[in-house]
Design a protein around this motif. Structure first.
Motif, PDB file in Angstrom:
ATOM      1  N   GLY A  79       0.830  -1.194   0.000  1.00 11.78           N
ATOM      2  CA  GLY A  79       0.000   0.000   0.000  1.00 11.78           C
ATOM      3  C   GLY A  79       0.866   1.246   0.000  1.00 11.78           C
ATOM      4  O   GLY A  79       1.783   1.396  -0.803  1.00 11.78           O
ATOM      5  N   SER A  80       0.621   2.152   0.934  1.00  4.90           N
ATOM      6  CA  SER A  80       1.387   3.398   1.016  1.00  4.90           C
ATOM      7  C   SER A  80       2.582   3.293   1.945  1.00  4.90           C
ATOM      8  O   SER A  80       3.354   4.238   2.058  1.00  4.90           O
ATOM      9  CB  SER A  80       0.469   4.531   1.498  1.00  4.90           C
ATOM     10  N   ALA A  81       2.765   2.165   2.637  1.00  2.00           N
ATOM     11  CA  ALA A  81       3.883   1.986   3.559  1.00  2.00           C
ATOM     12  C   ALA A  81       5.052   1.350   2.838  1.00  2.00           C
ATOM     13  O   ALA A  81       4.874   0.500   1.968  1.00  2.00           O
ATOM     14  CB  ALA A  81       3.460   1.131   4.743  1.00  2.00           C
ATOM     15  N   SER A  82       6.263   1.756   3.215  1.00  5.90           N
ATOM     16  CA  SER A  82       7.463   1.272   2.543  1.00  5.90           C
ATOM     17  C   SER A  82       8.588   1.108   3.551  1.00  5.90           C
ATOM     18  O   SER A  82       8.625   1.790   4.572  1.00  5.90           O
ATOM     19  CB  SER A  82       7.872   2.260   1.438  1.00  5.90           C
ATOM     20  N   VAL A  83       9.522   0.191   3.246  1.00  7.15           N
ATOM     21  CA  VAL A  83      10.638  -0.057   4.160  1.00  7.15           C
ATOM     22  C   VAL A  83      11.632   1.092   4.173  1.00  7.15           C
ATOM     23  O   VAL A  83      12.441   1.198   5.091  1.00  7.15           O
ATOM     24  CB  VAL A  83      11.384  -1.352   3.776  1.00  7.15           C
ATOM     25  N   ASP A  84      11.602   1.968   3.164  1.00 11.18           N
ATOM     26  CA  ASP A  84      12.543   3.079   3.168  1.00 11.18           C
ATOM     27  C   ASP A  84      12.124   4.182   4.122  1.00 11.18           C
ATOM     28  O   ASP A  84      12.881   5.119   4.352  1.00 11.18           O
ATOM     29  CB  ASP A  84      12.731   3.642   1.755  1.00 11.18           C
ATOM     30  N   GLY A  85      10.906   4.083   4.677  1.00 15.79           N
ATOM     31  CA  GLY A  85      10.477   5.044   5.684  1.00 15.79           C
ATOM     32  C   GLY A  85      10.112   6.398   5.157  1.00 15.79           C
ATOM     33  O   GLY A  85       9.849   7.322   5.924  1.00 15.79           O
ATOM     34  N   LEU A  86      10.081   6.578   3.836  1.00 15.59           N
ATOM     35  CA  LEU A  86       9.744   7.871   3.274  1.00 15.59           C
ATOM     36  C   LEU A  86       8.239   8.102   3.353  1.00 15.59           C
ATOM     37  O   LEU A  86       7.453   7.196   3.102  1.00 15.59           O
ATOM     38  CB  LEU A  86      10.202   7.960   1.817  1.00 15.59           C
ATOM     39  N   PRO A  87       7.799   9.307   3.714  1.00 15.15           N
ATOM     40  CA  PRO A  87       6.357   9.567   3.776  1.00 15.15           C
ATOM     41  C   PRO A  87       5.749   9.530   2.394  1.00 15.15           C
ATOM     42  O   PRO A  87       6.389   9.884   1.399  1.00 15.15           O
ATOM     43  CB  PRO A  87       6.286  10.984   4.361  1.00 15.15           C
ATOM     44  N   SER A  88       4.537   9.055   2.297  1.00 11.26           N
ATOM     45  CA  SER A  88       3.853   8.973   1.006  1.00 11.26           C
ATOM     46  C   SER A  88       2.867  10.110   0.861  1.00 11.26           C
ATOM     47  O   SER A  88       2.297  10.592   1.837  1.00 11.26           O
ATOM     48  CB  SER A  88       3.116   7.636   0.870  1.00 11.26           C
ATOM     49  N   ASN A  89       2.667  10.556  -0.379  1.00 14.27           N
ATOM     50  CA  ASN A  89       1.711  11.628  -0.630  1.00 14.27           C
ATOM     51  C   ASN A  89       0.302  11.198  -0.280  1.00 14.27           C
ATOM     52  O   ASN A  89      -0.501  11.983   0.209  1.00 14.27           O
ATOM     53  CB  ASN A  89       1.781  12.049  -2.097  1.00 14.27           C
ATOM     54  N   THR A  90       0.004   9.921  -0.517  1.00 16.41           N
ATOM     55  CA  THR A  90      -1.330   9.419  -0.205  1.00 16.41           C
ATOM     56  C   THR A  90      -1.612   9.503   1.283  1.00 16.41           C
ATOM     57  O   THR A  90      -2.679   9.930   1.714  1.00 16.41           O
ATOM     58  CB  THR A  90      -1.471   7.971  -0.694  1.00 16.41           C
ATOM     59  N   ALA A  91      -0.655   9.103   2.099  1.00 15.28           N
ATOM     60  CA  ALA A  91      -0.851   9.135   3.550  1.00 15.28           C
ATOM     61  C   ALA A  91      -1.017  10.559   4.034  1.00 15.28           C
ATOM     62  O   ALA A  91      -1.824  10.844   4.923  1.00 15.28           O
ATOM     63  CB  ALA A  91       0.331   8.462   4.240  1.00 15.28           C
ATOM     64  N   ASP A  92      -0.242  11.501   3.462  1.00 12.15           N
ATOM     65  CA  ASP A  92      -0.351  12.893   3.884  1.00 12.15           C
ATOM     66  C   ASP A  92      -1.736  13.459   3.564  1.00 12.15           C
ATOM     67  O   ASP A  92      -2.342  14.153   4.383  1.00 12.15           O
ATOM     68  CB  ASP A  92       0.724  13.736   3.189  1.00 12.15           C
ATOM     69  N   LYS A  93      -2.255  13.136   2.375  1.00 12.85           N
ATOM     70  CA  LYS A  93      -3.572  13.638   2.009  1.00 12.85           C
ATOM     71  C   LYS A  93      -4.651  13.066   2.914  1.00 12.85           C
ATOM     72  O   LYS A  93      -5.592  13.755   3.292  1.00 12.85           O
ATOM     73  CB  LYS A  93      -3.867  13.284   0.542  1.00 12.85           C
ATOM     74  N   GLN A  94      -4.500  11.794   3.277  1.00 13.36           N
ATOM     75  CA  GLN A  94      -5.508  11.177   4.125  1.00 13.36           C
ATOM     76  C   GLN A  94      -5.498  11.798   5.513  1.00 13.36           C
ATOM     77  O   GLN A  94      -6.542  12.003   6.125  1.00 13.36           O
ATOM     78  CB  GLN A  94      -5.258   9.674   4.229  1.00 13.36           C
ATOM     79  N   GLN A  95      -4.322  12.122   6.038  1.00 14.50           N
ATOM     80  CA  GLN A  95      -4.250  12.737   7.348  1.00 14.50           C
ATOM     81  C   GLN A  95      -4.865  14.122   7.317  1.00 14.50           C
ATOM     82  O   GLN A  95      -5.540  14.539   8.256  1.00 14.50           O
ATOM     83  CB  GLN A  95      -2.788  12.808   7.802  1.00 14.50           C
ATOM     84  N   GLN A  96      -4.654  14.851   6.225  1.00 10.73           N
ATOM     85  CA  GLN A  96      -5.220  16.183   6.118  1.00 10.73           C
ATOM     86  C   GLN A  96      -6.729  16.138   6.016  1.00 10.73           C
ATOM     87  O   GLN A  96      -7.430  16.994   6.559  1.00 10.73           O
ATOM     88  CB  GLN A  96      -4.630  16.898   4.902  1.00 10.73           C
ATOM     89  N   GLN A  97      -7.245  15.161   5.320  1.00 11.47           N
ATOM     90  CA  GLN A  97      -8.683  15.066   5.111  1.00 11.47           C
ATOM     91  C   GLN A  97      -9.393  14.278   6.203  1.00 11.47           C
ATOM     92  O   GLN A  97     -10.610  14.184   6.214  1.00 11.47           O
ATOM     93  CB  GLN A  97      -8.969  14.428   3.755  1.00 11.47           C
ATOM     94  N   GLY A  98      -8.627  13.686   7.126  1.00  9.58           N
ATOM     95  CA  GLY A  98      -9.224  12.921   8.211  1.00  9.58           C
ATOM     96  C   GLY A  98      -9.868  11.641   7.766  1.00  9.58           C
ATOM     97  O   GLY A  98     -10.801  11.154   8.403  1.00  9.58           O
ATOM     98  N   GLN A  99      -9.388  11.060   6.665  1.00  6.30           N
ATOM     99  CA  GLN A  99      -9.981   9.842   6.156  1.00  6.30           C
ATOM    100  C   GLN A  99      -9.294   8.627   6.755  1.00  6.30           C
ATOM    101  O   GLN A  99      -8.189   8.710   7.286  1.00  6.30           O
ATOM    102  CB  GLN A  99      -9.848   9.787   4.632  1.00  6.30           C
ATOM    103  N   ARG A 100      -9.950   7.468   6.638  1.00  2.00           N
ATOM    104  CA  ARG A 100      -9.342   6.214   7.062  1.00  2.00           C
ATOM    105  C   ARG A 100      -8.274   5.807   6.070  1.00  2.00           C
ATOM    106  O   ARG A 100      -8.272   6.217   4.921  1.00  2.00           O
ATOM    107  CB  ARG A 100     -10.409   5.130   7.161  1.00  2.00           C
TER     108      ARG A 100
END
Length: 332
Positions: free
Chosen positions: A178-199
């Protein structure tokens, strides 16, 4: 008494006039030079005169895509400290630049290969496959886990008993899910979801690290069947014994050995990957027909009449595949 008062008043008036005249004279004179002067820059401490920073620079031109040797770097003291610059040669040696670097240019983090590419071992490739909740163990898989890849191949409605499921690849490392990766870099998808308060979204891809000669198995399996990931304990090192099963024939046949040439070793690595794999051999396990791989038993049709090929066993399921003016019969 009156005369004394007049005398004192006159004295005060004269004194005031004298002080006023003296003040006027001082105002017309040039201001005296200050005894304390600013010290010249040469007398300032050296640390305040020119503050420098240790920065790793290229000791010679560094071509893109090639590993940087330690002797190609040196440390210089510069008056600037670029963002992402290295201070120690050991931290930059062994990295790979993404663009050509000229001699003397600072080596910075954003100029070097980063991300998942650094997590792929030698002889491995990172391959993405489609993922959903069922395939991904209820989305409980995390980057860094080890999984077994199973494949299910469904036959038609009349031969459901010919459907099969088996282990395709064993103990493969998950690089991303999914949006998680072993390199630990933040994903754009995760950032948008946090901003929008989505699951958190349902995983749509899984990236596995597999050997290069297994890429054909995974890609064909993903295209023709359904893949299931089975999560396993990382301390479980068990893997199937490859000696118990025959090697699948390759799509491209190796060149014929000339008389007097030594026998070639079995294809491995990139050679095996380039030789390829067919869907037929993946499904049938590389069963031969009349001593040849099933895929090579192709013939041209004539007048729309097709006769059974000799040597095909009558037992089991037979499927005829037509590709333009050519057809082939597979048995499994």
């Amino acid at each position: 008494m009156i005369n004394l008062t007049k005398i004192v008043a006159a004295i005060l008036v004269l004194l005031a006039i004298a002080l006023g005249g003296y003040a006027w004279m001082l105002g017309r004179q040039a201001p005296p030079r200050t005894a304390v002067t600013t010290a010249p820059a040469s007398n300032q401490p050296q640390s305040q005169q020119a503050l420098t920073h240790p920065v790793v620079v290229a000791a010679k031109p560094l071509p893109a895509g090639q590993t940087i040797p330690a002797d190609a770097l040196r440390v210089e003291r510069l008056t600037v400290n670029p963002t992402g610059a290295f201070q120690d040669v050991a931290t930059a040696a062994g990295r790979v630049p993404v663009l050509d670097l000229s001699e003397g240019s600072p080596v910075m983090e954003n100029q070097l290969v980063s991300g998942l590419a650094l997590r792929v071992g030698e002889g491995e490739r990172a391959v993405a496959i489609k993922a959903d909740e069922i395939m991904g163990v209820g989305n409980k898989i995390q980057p860094g886990d080890f999984v077994d890849v199973f494949i299910t191949l469904k036959s038609d409605g009349k031969d459901v008993d010919r459907s099969q499921a088996r282990l395709l690849l064993s103990r493969k490392r998950v690089l991303a899910f999914g949006s998680a990766s072993v390199d630990g870099l933040p994903s754009n998808t995760a950032d948008k979801q946090q901003q929008q308060g989505q699951r958190s979204e349902t995983a749509r891809t899984a990236v596995l690290a597999i050997t290069v000669d297994d890429v054909n198995r995974l890609t064909i399996g993903d295209a023709t069947g359904r893949l299931i990931l089975a999560l396993r304990n990382p301390n479980d090192m068990a893997e199937p014994d490859s000696k118990l099963f025959a090697d699948l024939p390759s799509a491209l046949q190796p060149a014929s050995i000339r008389p007097g040439e030594p026998r070639r070793a079995p294809l491995e690595g990139l050679d095996r990957a380039q030789a390829g794999l067919t869907t037929v051999d993946l499904v049938t396990g590389g069963k031969t027909i009349a001593g040849r791989p099933a895929l090579t038993e192709a013939r041209a049709t004539s007048g729309g009449t097709r006769t059974p090929q000799p040597g095909i066993a009558r037992g089991g399921l037979q499927v005829e595949v037509i590709r333009g003016d050519r057809s082939e019969t597979m048995s499994y």
